[in-house]
Design a protein around this motif. Sequence first.
Motif, PDB file in Angstrom:
ATOM      1  N   LEU A  39       0.832  -1.189   0.000  1.00 43.69           N
ATOM      2  CA  LEU A  39       0.000   0.000   0.000  1.00 43.69           C
ATOM      3  C   LEU A  39       0.876   1.251   0.000  1.00 43.69           C
ATOM      4  N   TYR A  40       0.683   2.102  -0.990  1.00 41.65           N
ATOM      5  CA  TYR A  40       1.413   3.356  -1.077  1.00 41.65           C
ATOM      6  C   TYR A  40       0.502   4.413  -1.666  1.00 41.65           C
ATOM      7  N   TYR A  41       0.871   5.651  -1.398  1.00 41.95           N
ATOM      8  CA  TYR A  41       0.155   6.787  -1.970  1.00 41.95           C
ATOM      9  C   TYR A  41       0.957   7.307  -3.147  1.00 41.95           C
ATOM     10  N   THR A  42       0.270   7.686  -4.205  1.00 38.34           N
ATOM     11  CA  THR A  42       0.886   8.437  -5.284  1.00 38.34           C
ATOM     12  C   THR A  42       0.498   9.880  -5.031  1.00 38.34           C
ATOM     13  N   LEU A  43       1.495  10.745  -4.822  1.00 42.97           N
ATOM     14  CA  LEU A  43       1.245  12.129  -4.441  1.00 42.97           C
ATOM     15  C   LEU A  43       1.702  13.073  -5.537  1.00 42.97           C
ATOM     16  N   ALA A  44       0.941  14.127  -5.735  1.00 44.18           N
ATOM     17  CA  ALA A  44       1.310  15.193  -6.666  1.00 44.18           C
ATOM     18  C   ALA A  44       1.535  16.459  -5.848  1.00 44.18           C
ATOM     19  N   PRO A  45       2.786  16.917  -5.713  1.00 47.14           N
ATOM     20  CA  PRO A  45       3.029  18.148  -4.973  1.00 47.14           C
ATOM     21  C   PRO A  45       2.197  19.296  -5.560  1.00 47.14           C
ATOM     22  N   VAL A  46       1.599  20.085  -4.680  1.00 44.67           N
ATOM     23  CA  VAL A  46       0.704  21.154  -5.119  1.00 44.67           C
ATOM     24  C   VAL A  46       1.481  22.339  -5.683  1.00 44.67           C
ATOM     25  N   TYR A  47       2.670  22.611  -5.140  1.00 48.04           N
ATOM     26  CA  TYR A  47       3.377  23.831  -5.505  1.00 48.04           C
ATOM     27  C   TYR A  47       4.508  23.642  -6.516  1.00 48.04           C
ATOM     28  N   HIS A  48       4.701  22.431  -7.008  1.00 48.18           N
ATOM     29  CA  HIS A  48       5.653  22.205  -8.092  1.00 48.18           C
ATOM     30  C   HIS A  48       5.315  20.891  -8.775  1.00 48.18           C
ATOM     31  N   LYS A  49       5.911  20.648  -9.928  1.00 47.72           N
ATOM     32  CA  LYS A  49       5.606  19.442 -10.692  1.00 47.72           C
ATOM     33  C   LYS A  49       6.374  18.257 -10.127  1.00 47.72           C
ATOM     34  N   GLY A  50       5.832  17.086 -10.347  1.00 51.72           N
ATOM     35  CA  GLY A  50       6.509  15.875  -9.913  1.00 51.72           C
ATOM     36  C   GLY A  50       5.521  14.869  -9.363  1.00 51.72           C
ATOM     37  N   THR A  51       6.041  13.706  -9.019  1.00 48.31           N
ATOM     38  CA  THR A  51       5.245  12.642  -8.433  1.00 48.31           C
ATOM     39  C   THR A  51       6.060  12.028  -7.299  1.00 48.31           C
ATOM     40  N   VAL A  52       5.394  11.758  -6.186  1.00 48.60           N
ATOM     41  CA  VAL A  52       6.030  11.131  -5.041  1.00 48.60           C
ATOM     42  C   VAL A  52       5.288   9.844  -4.751  1.00 48.60           C
ATOM     43  N   TYR A  53       6.018   8.753  -4.572  1.00 45.68           N
ATOM     44  CA  TYR A  53       5.420   7.473  -4.191  1.00 45.68           C
ATOM     45  C   TYR A  53       5.776   7.237  -2.730  1.00 45.68           C
ATOM     46  N   ALA A  54       4.776   7.254  -1.872  1.00 47.55           N
ATOM     47  CA  ALA A  54       5.001   7.181  -0.432  1.00 47.55           C
ATOM     48  C   ALA A  54       4.312   5.961   0.152  1.00 47.55           C
ATOM     49  N   PRO A  55       5.077   5.026   0.732  1.00 44.56           N
ATOM     50  CA  PRO A  55       4.435   3.881   1.370  1.00 44.56           C
ATOM     51  C   PRO A  55       3.565   4.345   2.539  1.00 44.56           C
ATOM     52  N   THR A  56       2.410   3.714   2.683  1.00 40.94           N
ATOM     53  CA  THR A  56       1.495   4.117   3.752  1.00 40.94           C
ATOM     54  C   THR A  56       2.084   3.841   5.128  1.00 40.94           C
ATOM     55  N   ASP A  57       3.018   2.899   5.200  1.00 46.95           N
ATOM     56  CA  ASP A  57       3.638   2.572   6.482  1.00 46.95           C
ATOM     57  C   ASP A  57       5.065   3.103   6.568  1.00 46.95           C
ATOM     58  N   GLY A  58       5.371   4.125   5.784  1.00 52.57           N
ATOM     59  CA  GLY A  58       6.722   4.676   5.745  1.00 52.57           C
ATOM     60  C   GLY A  58       7.026   5.538   6.957  1.00 52.57           C
ATOM     61  N   ALA A  59       8.291   5.927   7.065  1.00 50.52           N
ATOM     62  CA  ALA A  59       8.760   6.702   8.212  1.00 50.52           C
ATOM     63  C   ALA A  59       8.555   8.206   8.044  1.00 50.52           C
ATOM     64  N   VAL A  60       8.283   8.669   6.830  1.00 51.11           N
ATOM     65  CA  VAL A  60       8.101  10.101   6.599  1.00 51.11           C
ATOM     66  C   VAL A  60       6.741  10.508   7.158  1.00 51.11           C
ATOM     67  N   PRO A  61       6.719  11.559   7.997  1.00 50.09           N
ATOM     68  CA  PRO A  61       5.445  11.967   8.603  1.00 50.09           C
ATOM     69  C   PRO A  61       4.466  12.503   7.563  1.00 50.09           C
ATOM     70  N   MET A  62       3.205  12.158   7.745  1.00 45.68           N
ATOM     71  CA  MET A  62       2.123  12.666   6.902  1.00 45.68           C
ATOM     72  C   MET A  62       0.972  13.054   7.812  1.00 45.68           C
ATOM     73  N   ARG A  63       0.304  14.127   7.459  1.00 45.52           N
ATOM     74  CA  ARG A  63      -0.886  14.537   8.195  1.00 45.52           C
ATOM     75  C   ARG A  63      -1.811  15.275   7.240  1.00 45.52           C
ATOM     76  N   PRO A  64      -3.098  15.309   7.569  1.00 42.68           N
ATOM     77  CA  PRO A  64      -4.014  16.050   6.700  1.00 42.68           C
ATOM     78  C   PRO A  64      -3.675  17.540   6.689  1.00 42.68           C
ATOM     79  N   ALA A  65      -3.856  18.174   5.559  1.00 46.06           N
ATOM     80  CA  ALA A  65      -3.702  19.631   5.480  1.00 46.06           C
ATOM     81  C   ALA A  65      -4.921  20.270   6.137  1.00 46.06           C
TER      82      ALA A  65
END
Length: 102
Positions: A26-52
């Motif tokens: 399980l991973y998220y495909t993320l599109a940064p809002v303020y610049h172009k690109g794609t980020v693939y982030a595992p749902t159980d990864g160590a990078v912090p995520m929180r709702p905006a």
Amino acid sequence: MFHTGDLIIYGGEGVCRVTAVGPARLYYTLAPVYHKGTVYAPTDGAVPMRPALNREDALALIRAIPTMQPAQAERPDSRQAAAEYNALLKTYETENLLRLIR
């Protein structure tokens, strides 16, 4: 768990929109809002995520700042204080971050 279309804060990347949630690992495909690109982030990864925050929640937090208690350790000059402040930082909760700033 986040869903397609959610806006989240992803580590140092900033605000991203979840564009997909992967099926295998399980991973998220993320599109940064303020610049172009794609980020693939595992749902159980160590990078912090929180709702905006939405506008209403952000304004409510801003209104609450004058009455917000600052973060205070029992012994501000101790190593325990550093541990307490780091624990608040690692919650990634906006209110805790504001308490540390105050």
